[in-house]
Scaffold this active site. Structure first.
Site, PDB file in Angstrom:
ATOM      1  N   THR A  59       0.831  -1.211   0.000  1.00 50.90           N
ATOM      2  CA  THR A  59       0.000   0.000   0.000  1.00 50.90           C
ATOM      3  C   THR A  59       0.861   1.255   0.000  1.00 50.90           C
ATOM      4  OG1 THR A  59      -1.815  -1.108   1.095  1.00 50.90           O
ATOM      5  CG2 THR A  59      -1.723   1.257   1.374  1.00 50.90           C
TER       6      THR A  59
ATOM      7  N   THR B 152       1.553  -4.179   4.306  1.00 54.59           N
ATOM      8  CA  THR B 152       1.333  -4.488   5.727  1.00 54.59           C
ATOM      9  C   THR B 152       0.815  -5.911   5.954  1.00 54.59           C
ATOM     10  OG1 THR B 152      -0.936  -3.632   5.638  1.00 54.59           O
ATOM     11  CG2 THR B 152       0.783  -2.084   6.331  1.00 54.59           C
ATOM     12  N   ASP B 153       0.164  -6.491   4.920  1.00 51.28           N
ATOM     13  CA  ASP B 153      -0.546  -7.755   5.159  1.00 51.28           C
ATOM     14  C   ASP B 153       0.371  -8.893   5.603  1.00 51.28           C
ATOM     15  OD1 ASP B 153      -2.950  -6.582   4.619  1.00 51.28           O
ATOM     16  OD2 ASP B 153      -3.111  -7.341   2.561  1.00 51.28           O
TER      17      ASP B 153
HETATM   18  N1  ASP Z   1      -2.724  -5.467   0.697  1.00 58.41           N
HETATM   19  C1  ASP Z   1      -1.697  -4.493   1.004  1.00 58.41           C
HETATM   20  C2  ASP Z   1      -0.356  -5.222   1.031  1.00 58.41           C
HETATM   21  O1  ASP Z   1      -0.123  -5.943   1.953  1.00 58.41           O
HETATM   22  C3  ASP Z   1      -1.988  -3.888   2.317  1.00 58.41           C
HETATM   23  C4  ASP Z   1      -0.982  -2.883   2.795  1.00 58.41           C
HETATM   24  O2  ASP Z   1       0.128  -2.744   2.347  1.00 58.41           O
HETATM   25  O3  ASP Z   1      -1.358  -2.187   3.758  1.00 58.41           O
HETATM   26  O4  ASP Z   1       0.429  -5.068   0.129  1.00 58.41           O
END
Ligand code: ASP
Length: 331
Positions: free
Chosen positions: A23, A102-103
């Protein structure tokens, strides 16, 4: 808890920033949209250019991958481990920063810490809002991550987000939306970053004793085309043994990579629904390693007399899966 004031680095040394997507590199059609975006669109070079504080620092910037980290896989982990190891081995590099989604950032951090045990800092950072947001959190997180990577005495793999520094073994994503989406459970964060200054609450993650990273573990991973197959299951009300039996039948058919282990996220102290437990005992009897972890977000599984599975894990279920798979690697 006693706060230890850490001293900023005096010598100008290089940092390497590796991009993997997420993200933090996401783009939305509307600037106000914090959820309807596509992750992994903006290059890591552009992310670095968007942070004025980084302009005059000696940085090398490299795009290793460009993906939504929900799709993270062993090939990207291997590529990252190679690049991180290469740069850590350079005498002019004091640390590495990795931009990541973040995932699965907690999984990548745990993988890199387990495999490399770096004697220099490897700092993963991320964002909960895309780069196109009205108020993106990525630039501050990236700036904080660089401050951590420049810290004299820093070592090991950490995650920096929303002003907090988390150790790779303890960090977990605990919120779906808030910018402070991470928590280190009972251990608490390692420290925090305040206006570019690092305040450390407890020691950095452990590092290898010789060299800038653990070359033997790194070589074992690089020699493997795939991670040994370890599946993660959860115990819950109404659970049964169907999934376990399906996995065993599939493994017996020889159609897929052989199943080597099952990590089960049990209830409470690793307890299991009796129907799932029976099936897992069958799997164990067939030579599949079964490791008990807990679906509780805090605490760890404590082994006790009468436990019918010999392996318990104090890690989260997703990290227990990686730990078991690495343990199953040949060599
Ligand atoms: N789906 C995204 C990822 O993990 C979520 C994020 O980065 O917050 O790449």
């Amino acid at each position: 808890m006693q706060a230890i004031e850490a001293v900023p680095a005096q010598d100008a040394q290089r940092l390497v920033i590796l991009g993997t997507g997420g993200t933090i590199a996401g783009r939305a059609a509307l600037a106000g949209d914090n959820v309807g975006y596509v992750a992994g669109q903006v290059s890591v070079g552009d992310l670095v250019d968007a942070v004025p504080m980084l302009k005059h620092l000696p940085l090398d910037v490299e795009q290793v991958a460009q993906l939504d980290s929900k799709d993270m896989n062993f090939d990207v982990w291997k590529a990252l481990a190679v690049q991180v190891a290469f740069h850590l081995g350079r005498s002019d590099v004091m640390g590495v920063v990795i931009t990541h989604g973040t995932d699965t950032i907690e999984e990548t951090a745990f993988f890199l810490q387990s495999v490399l045990k770096p004697a220099k800092p490897v700092v993963l950072t991320c964002a909960m809002r895309p780069a196109t947001a009205l108020v993106p959190d990525g630039p501050q997180n990236l700036s904080d991550a660089v401050a951590v990577a420049r810290q004299v005495g820093a070592q090991g793999v950490v995650v920096v987000c929303a002003g907090q520094i988390h150790g790779a073994d303890d960090v977990t994503k605990v919120h779906t939306y808030r910018v402070d989406a991470f928590d280190s459970g009972d251990a608490g964060p390692l420290g925090c970053v305040e206006e570019g200054m690092v305040r450390l609450f407890r020691p950095w993650p452990g590092a290898c004793l010789a060299g800038s990273f653990d070359a033997s573990a790194h070589d074992r991973v690089q020699a493997s085309l795939v991670l040994p197959r370890v599946v993660l299951l959860t115990s819950h009300a109404d659970a049964d043994g169907l999934m376990v039996h399906a996995l065993l039948a599939q493994a017996a058919s020889g159609m897929v990579q052989p199943l080597r282990g099952i990590v089960v996220a049990g209830t409470g102290n690793g307890t299991l629904h009796k129907n799932l437990e029976i099936a897992l005992l069958e799997a164990q009897a067939q030579g599949i390693r079964v490791v008990l972890s807990s679906r509780c977000v805090r605490g760890r599984v404590l082994a006790h007399l009468g436990q019918r599975f010999s392996e318990v894990s104090s890690l989260s279920p997703v990290k227990s899966r990686i730990a078991l798979a690495l343990d199953l690697l040949p060599g």
